[in-house]
Design a protein around this motif. Structure first.
Motif, PDB file in Angstrom:
ATOM      1  N   ASN A  62       4.276   5.720  -5.424  1.00 55.11           N
ATOM      2  CA  ASN A  62       4.530   5.634  -6.864  1.00 55.11           C
ATOM      3  C   ASN A  62       3.463   6.316  -7.703  1.00 55.11           C
ATOM      4  O   ASN A  62       3.768   6.819  -8.788  1.00 55.11           O
ATOM      5  N   ARG A  63       2.230   6.344  -7.204  1.00 55.09           N
ATOM      6  CA  ARG A  63       1.212   7.036  -7.997  1.00 55.09           C
ATOM      7  C   ARG A  63       1.352   8.553  -7.896  1.00 55.09           C
ATOM      8  O   ARG A  63       0.735   9.302  -8.661  1.00 55.09           O
TER       9      ARG A  63
ATOM     10  N   LYS B  59      11.524  -0.695  -4.928  1.00 53.13           N
ATOM     11  CA  LYS B  59      10.139  -0.456  -5.314  1.00 53.13           C
ATOM     12  C   LYS B  59       9.853   0.974  -5.758  1.00 53.13           C
ATOM     13  O   LYS B  59       8.828   1.237  -6.397  1.00 53.13           O
TER      14      LYS B  59
ATOM     15  N   TRP C 253       4.032   1.626  -1.165  1.00 54.81           N
ATOM     16  CA  TRP C 253       4.686   1.849  -2.459  1.00 54.81           C
ATOM     17  C   TRP C 253       3.682   2.317  -3.507  1.00 54.81           C
ATOM     18  O   TRP C 253       4.015   3.150  -4.351  1.00 54.81           O
ATOM     19  N   GLU C 254       2.458   1.812  -3.445  1.00 52.71           N
ATOM     20  CA  GLU C 254       1.437   2.260  -4.392  1.00 52.71           C
ATOM     21  C   GLU C 254       1.118   3.737  -4.163  1.00 52.71           C
ATOM     22  O   GLU C 254       0.984   4.523  -5.116  1.00 52.71           O
TER      23      GLU C 254
ATOM     24  N   LYS D 291       0.836  -1.215   0.000  1.00 52.50           N
ATOM     25  CA  LYS D 291       0.000   0.000   0.000  1.00 52.50           C
ATOM     26  C   LYS D 291       0.862   1.252   0.000  1.00 52.50           C
ATOM     27  O   LYS D 291       0.549   2.239  -0.690  1.00 52.50           O
TER      28      LYS D 291
END
Length: 408
Positions: free
Chosen positions: A244-245, A404, A240-241, A238
């Motif tokens: 990254n977004r 990541k 890294w998401e 969660k």
């Protein structure tokens, strides 16, 4: 690079842990620990104490070199010699000495935190339990979970609390009068202010990531207890998401990340960044005193919380001058030394002493010095303090942030 040095150290650590000749316990030295402290101090007279510590802040360096060094010389006739180095370097030095079978370490005293404490305890590289033998330990607030526990680890007398801090974000109130106070607000703020935020790839940055991971877990005590691989896998995914977004809205579009908070501070002052951060919640006043930050700078914490932790002093198990190290540590946790470094003009480092245990004259002085101008008062941010999770979370975050986020 920072990450390669860290992984080399961790690899060496695992080699030692898995080796056939596990180092014997050298932490218990009954003769020394059974002596009256006056005798220990007497043994420390006319000796040299070799200390390794982070030296990345001019005021901290001045506190040590211009006040502590001459004070321990005049009071105890101890020559305190300080060398630069922090967690990774300390572990590498002590590991190499263990592998070489060296009886007397080059170090007598180290400034450490939970991640380093964990690694050094694994290889029995710390002397103790010594803390209870220090007369000034009577003033330490050991019942405070942010002081008596280090990254979920009881200190058990193998390191002595030295200072207490909480992660804070920093803005210029003129440029950012309404800073983001939640993770949702952060996400919106990044998109409205592209290029004005980044995450340093070092201790403070990883502390921020732990704060976010706790928030994503529901906050509070969500990461209390031993390291949980399943929980880490779920929550880090969660995290890294989330990063990254949004990283295309970071400084340099998230294609690179600074390796120090000092670099972030410079970019903040140059208005390249609108937000910086510090692991010390009073650093804004500290940096204003140094004429580094503008007088309009201020600190704040997210409503989801930020990590509060303590930093510690440890003595290597093979230290040649344990008596000298104990004498210096006892001085560093004295009400006088703690009061001096609490002053933002000197350092601004939070005290580990319990105010109700101090003599009355010191209680009034601590209350006066702890008043802040641009840094948010500790009483205001304390409700948002999060405990450090187990050290394995920090170790994993260093490696996975590279894999990541940086390399994606």
């Amino acid at each position: 690079m920072i990450w390669s040095n860290r992984l080399m150290t961790l690899g060496l650590l695992m080699m030692v842990l898995n080796g056939c000749n596990h180092p014997s316990k050298t932490g218990i030295e009954t003769d020394l620990l059974d002596l009256p402290f006056e005798t220990i101090t007497s043994k420390a007279q006319n000796t040299t104490v070799h200390m390794m510590m982070w030296q990345g802040d001019p005021l901290i360096n001045q506190y040590m070199s211009d006040w502590v060094v001459p004070e321990v010389k005049s009071r105890f006739n101890i020559d305190l010699q300080i060398a630069p180095g922090q967690g990774t370097e300390i572990v590498k030095v002590l590991l190499s000495e263990i592998e070489a079978g060296k009886k007397n370490s080059n170090l007598d005293l180290c400034w450490i935190n939970g991640e380093t404490f964990f690694q050094l305890r694994q290889i029995q590289a710390l002397f103790g339990p010594f803390t209870a033998r220090l007369p000034n330990a009577q003033y330490i607030d050991f019942q405070n979970p942010f002081i008596g526990i280090d990254f979920q680890q009881p200190v058990d007398g193998y390191e002595c609390p030295w200072g207490n801090v909480q992660l804070a974000l920093i803005c210029d109130s003129l440029r950012t009068p309404n800073p983001p106070l939640t993770m949702d607000e952060l996400e919106k703020w990044w998109r409205k202010n592209p290029g004005k935020f980044t995450i340093p790839y070092e201790f403070t940055g990883m502390t921020l990531l732990k704060s976010w991971m706790i928030a994503l877990a529901g906050g509070g005590n969500a990461l209390d207890g031993p390291f949980d691989q399943k929980k880490y896998a779920m929550l880090s995914a969660k995290l890294w998401e989330f990063i990254n977004r949004n990283k295309r809205y970071f400084w340099r579009k998230g294609e690179t990340f600074p390796e120090s908070v000092a670099a972030m501070h410079t970019m903040f002052v140059n208005q390249e960044l609108d937000l910086t951060m510090s692991n010390n919640d009073s650093e804004v006043d500290n940096k204003i005193q140094q004429n580094i930050f503008p007088t309009t700078a201020k600190s704040f914490v997210l409503k989801s919380g930020t990590i509060q932790n303590s930093h510690f002093l440890g003595i290597p198990a093979q230290a040649a001058n344990k008596a000298g190290a104990m004498t210096v540590i006892n001085f560093l946790i004295s009400p006088e030394a703690q009061l001096r470094k609490l002053n933002p003009k000197v350092w601004g480092d939070g005290s580990v002493l319990a105010m109700d245990k101090l003599p009355a004259e010191f209680q009034a002085q601590f209350l006066e010095v702890s008043k802040r101008k641009n840094s948010t008062m500790r009483a205001t941010i304390q409700p948002f303090a999060l405990k450090e999770p187990a050290p394995e979370y920090m170790v994993r975050l260093y490696e996975d942030f590279r894999k990541k986020v940086i390399e994606q």
